[in-house]
Design an enzyme around this catalytic site. Structure first.
Site, PDB file in Angstrom:
ATOM      1  N   TRP A 102     -10.770   9.961   1.032  1.00 25.00           N
ATOM      2  CA  TRP A 102     -12.022   9.205   0.922  1.00 25.00           C
ATOM      3  C   TRP A 102     -11.783   7.716   0.753  1.00 25.00           C
ATOM      4  CZ3 TRP A 102     -15.776  11.416   3.146  1.00 25.00           C
ATOM      5  CH2 TRP A 102     -15.850  12.814   3.156  1.00 25.00           C
ATOM      6  N   ASP A 172     -15.839   4.554  -6.110  1.00 19.99           N
ATOM      7  CA  ASP A 172     -16.556   5.659  -5.480  1.00 19.99           C
ATOM      8  C   ASP A 172     -16.402   6.873  -6.394  1.00 19.99           C
ATOM      9  OD1 ASP A 172     -17.476   7.826  -4.064  1.00 19.99           O
ATOM     10  OD2 ASP A 172     -15.986   7.675  -2.441  1.00 19.99           O
ATOM     11  N   LYS A 196     -22.500  16.594  -5.962  1.00 23.42           N
ATOM     12  CA  LYS A 196     -21.533  17.315  -6.796  1.00 23.42           C
ATOM     13  C   LYS A 196     -22.051  17.401  -8.229  1.00 23.42           C
ATOM     14  CE  LYS A 196     -18.652  15.181  -3.475  1.00 23.42           C
ATOM     15  NZ  LYS A 196     -18.343  16.192  -2.562  1.00 23.42           N
TER      16      LYS A 196
END
Ligand code: PMP
Length: 360
Positions: A102, A172, A196
Site C-alpha cells: 500500500w 495511511d 476495516k
C-alpha cells in the site's frame, strides 16, 4: 443464522451489536419515520448524528482541537492522489517510506503530482521488516513524510510512531486506526478507509492539522480541495450518509467496550495467541521480523503449498472464513480487526493445530 468467524482483510467483520442495531433501525431511524438513508444530510437530525460521530471519534482518539475531522469518499486510493495534490507543489519533494504494497501504491499515485522520493523501503527484505529509522534518508525540504503504519497485505506494522524529522507526518491508517491508542499530535494527517475498523467501504475518515489546509491550492476543482471540505463540514456535496451513520454506531460500540486502550489489550492478546501458536509449530510460518509483526493482519504459510486449498475448504466448513492470503504473498492471512473476538482466534488456532496433526 450461519454467521462465521470472518477473517477478511476488508471489507471486514463488523461488531455484531452494530449490525443488529442497524437492522433494527433500518426502516425508521430515531424519530425520522424513515430510514437514515432516506433523509437529507442537511436536516438537523442528520447533522446531529454527524456531529456526534465526530465527537465520539475525537474522544476515542484524543484528537486535539486544532485538528479537523473530515468524512470523505473515494476510498484510501483516491486520497493517495489527493494528498499530494493538496499538500505539495508539483515541483516540491515528498518523502515516502515504503514497507509494503500500500505504501508502494501511495507513492506511485503521487508521482504525477509531486517529486516523489523513496526515503526508505523494505523491498530488499521482501517487505518482511521495517528499515531502521537511522537509515531513512529524509529531505528536510519535503512537503511531508508519508508512511503506512500497518501494511495489510504484508502484515508489517510500526509499533511506534516514527520521528518525521520536523516534516508533517502523513499516515495511511486504513488497517490499524482505532486498534490502539496513538498520539494524534505527532501527525500532520491521518487518513483511513472505513472498511476495516470503522464501518463500511465508501467512507474515508481524515484527521488533518488545521494549519496544513492553508496549503490547499485554489486552482484545483473544489471537490478535490480538502480546505473546501473542511469549511463545509464534509458536506460540500452529499456525503456517504449511511457510511457516516454506521461509523457512528461503531464509535459508540468502541466507547462501550472501553475505548482504544481496551482494544489494544484485546488486539495484543489475539495477536500473541496466533503468533505464539505459529512459532511453536513446525507446520506454519510467518515471515515477518518479530518487532514488525502486525496485530491486525497475520499472513502465514503452510508446510506444503499444495495443502492450501484443503486448508481453506476445511476452515470454511469449520466456520472460519476468508483466510486466503493476498496473491502478492500467497498462503493464508488472518485479519484480526477490532470486531474479531478472542474466541474467533482461539477457534482458528484449534483448527490449525488439528489440520497440522492430520497433514504434518
Ligand atoms: N491502504 C491500506 C493500508 C489498505 O489496506 C487498503 C485496502 N485494503 C487501501 C489503502 C486501499 O483502500 P481502498 O480500496 O479503500 O481505496
Amino acid at each position: 443464522m450461519s454467521r462465521t468467524y470472518n477473517f477478511s482483510a476488508g471489507p471486514a467483520a463488523l461488531p455484531e451489536p452494530v449490525l443488529r442495531r442497524a437492522q433494527a433501525e433500518m426502516l425508521e431511524w430515531g424519530k425520522a419515520r424513515a430510514s437514515v438513508m432516506e433523509i437529507s444530510h442537511r436536516g438537523k437530525d442528520f447533522i446531529a448524528l454527524a456531529q456526534k460521530a465526530e465527537q465520539d471519534l475525537r474522544a476515542l482518539m484524543g484528537i486535539p482541537p486544532d485538528y479537523k475531522v473530515l468524512f470523505l469518499q473515494g476510498g484510501a486510493t483516491q486520497h493517495f492522489a489527493q494528498i499530494p495534490m493538496n499538500f505539495a507543489r508539483r515541483d516540491q519533494g515528498v518523502d515516502y517510506v515504503v514497507t509494503g504494497h500500500w505504501g508502494e501504491k501511495a507513492a506511485k499515485e503521487a508521482r504525477p503530482l509531486a517529486q516523489v522520493r523513496i526515503a526508505a523501503s523494505g523491498v530488499e527484505s521482501n517487505f518482511t521488516a521495517i528499515p531502521p529509522r537511522a537509515q531513512w534518508q529524509l529531505d528536510a525540504n519535503a512537503a511531508y513524510l508519508h508512511y503506512t503504519p500497518n501494511e495489510t497485505i504484508h502484515g508489517v506494522e510500526f509499533h511506534e510512531v516514527p520521528d518525521a524529522g520536523g516534516m508533517p507526518l502523513v499516515a495511511d491508517m486504513s488497517s490499524d486506526i482505532l486498534s490502539r491508542p496513538v498520539d494524534v499530535s505527532r501527525f500532520g494527517i491521518v487518513y483511513a478507509g472505513a472498511q476495516k475498523n470503522i464501518g463500511a467501504s465508501g467512507l474515508v475518515v481524515m484527521i488533518v492539522r488545521a494549519d496544513l489546509l492553508a496549503r490547499c491550492p485554489k486552482d484545483i476543482p473544489k471537490i478535490f480541495n480538502y480546505a473546501e471540505h473542511a469549511a463545509n463540514e464534509s458536506m460540500l456535496n452529499t456525503p456517504n450518509t449511511f457510511g457516516w451513520y454506521l461509523a457512528g454506531l461503531v464509535f459508540e460500540w468502541l466507547i462501550e467496550q472501553g475505548g482504544v486502550a481496551a482494544m489494544a489489550q484485546r488486539n495484543r492478546a489475539k495477536a500473541d495467541l496466533l503468533y505464539g501458536y505459529i512459532d511453536s509449530s513446525d507446520f506454519y510460518k510467518n515471515p515477518v521480523a518479530e518487532s514488525a509483526r502486525s496485530w491486525m493482519n497475520v499472513p502465514f504459510t503452510l508446510a506444503r503449498e499444495e495443502l492450501d486449498a484443503a486448508f481453506l475448504k476445511q476452515a470454511e466448513a469449520s466456520g472460519l472464513m476468508a483466510l486466503k492470503g493476498h496473491r502478492a504473498v500467497g498462503g493464508m492471512r488472518a485479519s484480526l480487526y477490532n470486531a474479531m473476538p478472542l474466541e474467533g482466534v482461539q477457534a482458528l488456532v484449534d483448527f490449525m493445530r488439528d489440520f497440522a496433526a492430520r497433514n504434518g
